[in-house]
Motif scaffolding. Structure first.
Motif, mmCIF file in Angstrom:
data_model
loop_
_atom_site.group_PDB
_atom_site.id
_atom_site.type_symbol
_atom_site.label_atom_id
_atom_site.label_comp_id
_atom_site.label_asym_id
_atom_site.label_seq_id
_atom_site.Cartn_x
_atom_site.Cartn_y
_atom_site.Cartn_z
ATOM 1 N N ILE A 160 36.411 45.459 34.157
ATOM 2 C CA ILE A 160 35.175 45.595 34.932
ATOM 3 C C ILE A 160 34.450 46.885 34.572
ATOM 4 N N VAL A 161 35.184 47.989 34.535
ATOM 5 C CA VAL A 161 34.556 49.285 34.245
ATOM 6 C C VAL A 161 33.988 49.303 32.828
ATOM 7 N N TRP A 162 34.735 48.769 31.890
ATOM 8 C CA TRP A 162 34.249 48.798 30.508
ATOM 9 C C TRP A 162 33.007 47.917 30.337
ATOM 10 N N LEU A 163 33.024 46.736 30.924
ATOM 11 C CA LEU A 163 31.867 45.852 30.803
ATOM 12 C C LEU A 163 30.633 46.431 31.501
ATOM 13 N N ASP A 164 30.835 47.128 32.586
ATOM 14 C CA ASP A 164 29.695 47.723 33.287
ATOM 15 C C ASP A 164 29.071 48.878 32.513
ATOM 16 N N ALA A 271 36.263 40.439 39.902
ATOM 17 C CA ALA A 271 36.441 40.107 38.486
ATOM 18 C C ALA A 271 35.879 38.734 38.151
ATOM 19 N N ASN A 272 35.905 37.829 39.103
ATOM 20 C CA ASN A 272 35.387 36.487 38.862
ATOM 21 C C ASN A 272 33.882 36.485 38.598
ATOM 22 N N GLY A 273 33.208 37.573 38.939
ATOM 23 C CA GLY A 273 31.783 37.656 38.686
ATOM 24 C C GLY A 273 31.417 37.972 37.246
ATOM 25 N N TYR A 274 32.394 38.169 36.376
ATOM 26 C CA TYR A 274 32.154 38.512 34.970
ATOM 27 C C TYR A 274 32.560 37.331 34.090
ATOM 28 N N PRO A 275 31.616 36.696 33.437
ATOM 29 C CA PRO A 275 31.947 35.520 32.607
ATOM 30 C C PRO A 275 33.006 35.804 31.552
ATOM 31 N N LEU A 276 32.959 36.990 30.909
ATOM 32 C CA LEU A 276 33.956 37.280 29.878
ATOM 33 C C LEU A 276 35.355 37.427 30.465
ATOM 34 N N ILE A 277 35.462 37.997 31.669
ATOM 35 C CA ILE A 277 36.786 38.112 32.301
ATOM 36 C C ILE A 277 37.309 36.721 32.640
ATOM 37 N N ARG A 278 36.440 35.866 33.151
ATOM 38 C CA ARG A 278 36.873 34.495 33.444
ATOM 39 C C ARG A 278 37.344 33.803 32.170
ATOM 40 N N ARG A 279 36.587 33.960 31.129
ATOM 41 C CA ARG A 279 36.928 33.256 29.875
ATOM 42 C C ARG A 279 38.186 33.813 29.236
ATOM 43 N N TYR A 280 38.254 35.127 29.096
ATOM 44 C CA TYR A 280 39.371 35.741 28.370
ATOM 45 C C TYR A 280 40.680 35.678 29.155
ATOM 46 N N SER A 281 40.631 35.833 30.465
ATOM 47 C CA SER A 281 41.881 35.924 31.232
ATOM 48 C C SER A 281 42.616 34.596 31.309
ATOM 49 N N ILE A 282 41.878 33.474 31.241
ATOM 50 C CA ILE A 282 42.555 32.171 31.355
ATOM 51 C C ILE A 282 42.682 31.452 30.016
ATOM 52 N N ASP A 283 42.244 32.106 28.949
ATOM 53 C CA ASP A 283 42.388 31.486 27.630
ATOM 54 C C ASP A 283 43.867 31.317 27.299
ATOM 55 N N ARG A 310 45.361 25.371 37.737
ATOM 56 C CA ARG A 310 43.995 25.543 37.248
ATOM 57 C C ARG A 310 43.399 26.770 37.935
ATOM 58 N N ALA A 311 43.065 27.779 37.142
ATOM 59 C CA ALA A 311 42.545 29.036 37.689
ATOM 60 C C ALA A 311 41.280 29.440 36.956
ATOM 61 N N SER A 312 40.468 30.270 37.623
ATOM 62 C CA SER A 312 39.271 30.813 36.963
ATOM 63 C C SER A 312 39.478 32.256 36.536
ATOM 64 N N VAL A 313 40.424 32.954 37.193
ATOM 65 C CA VAL A 313 40.803 34.327 36.830
ATOM 66 C C VAL A 313 42.295 34.466 37.063
ATOM 67 N N VAL A 327 48.345 37.671 39.929
ATOM 68 C CA VAL A 327 47.178 37.376 40.772
ATOM 69 C C VAL A 327 46.390 36.262 40.101
ATOM 70 N N MET A 328 45.832 35.364 40.935
ATOM 71 C CA MET A 328 45.079 34.224 40.401
ATOM 72 C C MET A 328 43.970 33.840 41.373
ATOM 73 N N ARG A 329 42.933 33.313 40.823
ATOM 74 C CA ARG A 329 41.920 32.623 41.629
ATOM 75 C C ARG A 329 42.084 31.141 41.302
ATOM 76 N N VAL A 330 42.817 30.446 42.148
ATOM 77 C CA VAL A 330 43.177 29.055 41.913
ATOM 78 C C VAL A 330 42.027 28.145 42.350
ATOM 79 N N MET A 331 41.708 27.179 41.512
ATOM 80 C CA MET A 331 40.678 26.194 41.839
ATOM 81 C C MET A 331 41.369 24.924 42.343
#
Length: 367
Positions: A160-164, A271-283, A310-313, A327-331
């Protein structure tokens, strides 16, 4: 006239005198009678005036009846005064009914889905927090406010800090230096000194595979260096309401990187508000070029890597002081987000089994 004749006329004269006297008294008697009649009319008029006065005092008489509780007037007046305002507070019984109805519709984990006291005792993690994101309803908590080391879960804040900062293009390459070596735990890494990755790849493997040297390089590559980076991490934590959270480095290798299971839910949500974190963390996996060849990385979270959840983060973490964290954001059913934070399992398998059990409770209980 002879004297004898005068004597004979004397009685008649007396009669005439008496008659005259009677005629003169008649007007006086009539006047007296008229005066008496007028006096009587005055006396009779006075009561009439008193009667009219009494009529004027009738409102007083009515007011006395108005105060009497047995009259019909008092009832409606009292009911009007005591009438409850339309938008005023509800009676306790109605309020309780509304609260009960609201609780009936609130999301919860069900015993028929296996959420029982016996099954909860079988969870391996020391601290657990499960919260429905849409309603902010806690579904389960165990030691959720205990402060503990979070290990590599810290890397969510690092990202988050680096992307900001957005101070350098993602495709620009960044090299690993000796400043990125772990001198605290002396952990090893597949990224040797001199390895060069794009900043996007550094962020990717730090989130997906928890690559420590990648996270260290990103924190070094920051305006003001690592001290400014760590300060930004703590500032963000306060902004997210994480008042019991503290960071001393970007990797999480220090046991002084601490938080609680409840506060980590705030970090996952952010963290879920950052598309790259969502994409990279669950790849599931990624092949990266290091300038000396290519390296294949896989997701450190086996639940995500093998599609059990199935998670988004997501993010995992481990050091000896923290145990195994996840930690997970489970869908749930692919559409309902629920945040799950697990801290302090003695083994990676225990953490994984906790995730599987909780995912089943969620899938069965929530629709």
């Amino acid at each position: 006239m002879p004297f004898a004749s005068r004597l004979r006329l004397l009685p008649n004269l007396l009669v005439l005198i008496v008659a005259g006297l009677a005629a003169g008294a008649a007007p006086a008697s009539a006047h007296a009678a008229a005066h008496h009649t007028a006096a009587e009319s005055t006396v009779h008029a006075t009561p009439k005036k008193k009667k009219s006065v009494a009529h004027k005092t009738k409102p007083v008489h009515r007011s006395m009846h108005a105060d009497a509780p047995s009259t019909n007037l008092s009832g409606p007046k009292r009911r009007t005064k005591r009438a409850r305002p339309r938008h005023g507070p509800l009676p306790a019984s109605q309020h309780a009914a509304q609260v009960s109805a609201k609780d009936a519709h609130a999301p919860r984990l069900l015993a028929r889905c296996g959420f029982t006291p016996a099954s909860r005792k079988q969870l391996f993690s020391h601290a657990i927090y499960v919260v429905d994101e849409n309603t902010h309803t806690p579904l389960y908590a165990r030691n959720a406010d205990a402060v503990a080391p979070v290990a590599s879960v810290s890397k969510l804040m690092t990202a988050i800090v680096w992307l900001d900062s957005a101070h350098a293009p993602l495709q620009q390459r960044l090299s690993v230096t000796t400043a990125d070596l772990d001198t605290l735990k002396f952990t090893d890494s597949r990224l040797g000194v001199g390895a060069s990755l794009t900043r996007a790849n550094m962020l990717h493997v730090a989130l997906m595979s928890s690559e420590n040297r990648a996270a260290s390089a990103l924190s070094r590559d920051y305006p003001g260096g690592r001290p400014a980076f760590v300060a930004a991490m703590n500032t963000k934590a306060l902004r997210f309401g994480m008042t019991h959270t503290h960071f001393v480095n970007a990797t999480g290798l220090s046991p002084q990187n601490v938080s609680t299971a409840r506060e980590l839910a705030n970090l996952v949500r952010a963290a879920n508000g950052y598309p790259l974190i969502r994409r990279y963390s669950i790849d599931h996996q990624e092949r990266v070029s290091t300038g000396r060849g290519q390296l294949q990385y896989v997701n450190s979270n086996r639940l995500v890597r093998y599609g059990q959840v199935r998670a988004s983060v997501q993010k995992t973490g481990f050091i000896n002081e923290s145990g195994h964290n996840m930690v997970m954001r489970v869908m749930v059913h692919g559409r309902r987000p629920v945040i799950v934070t697990l801290l302090g399992s003695a083994t990676p398998e225990g953490s994984r089994l906790d995730g599987v059990r909780i995912a089943h409770w969620l899938s069965c209980s929530l629709r």
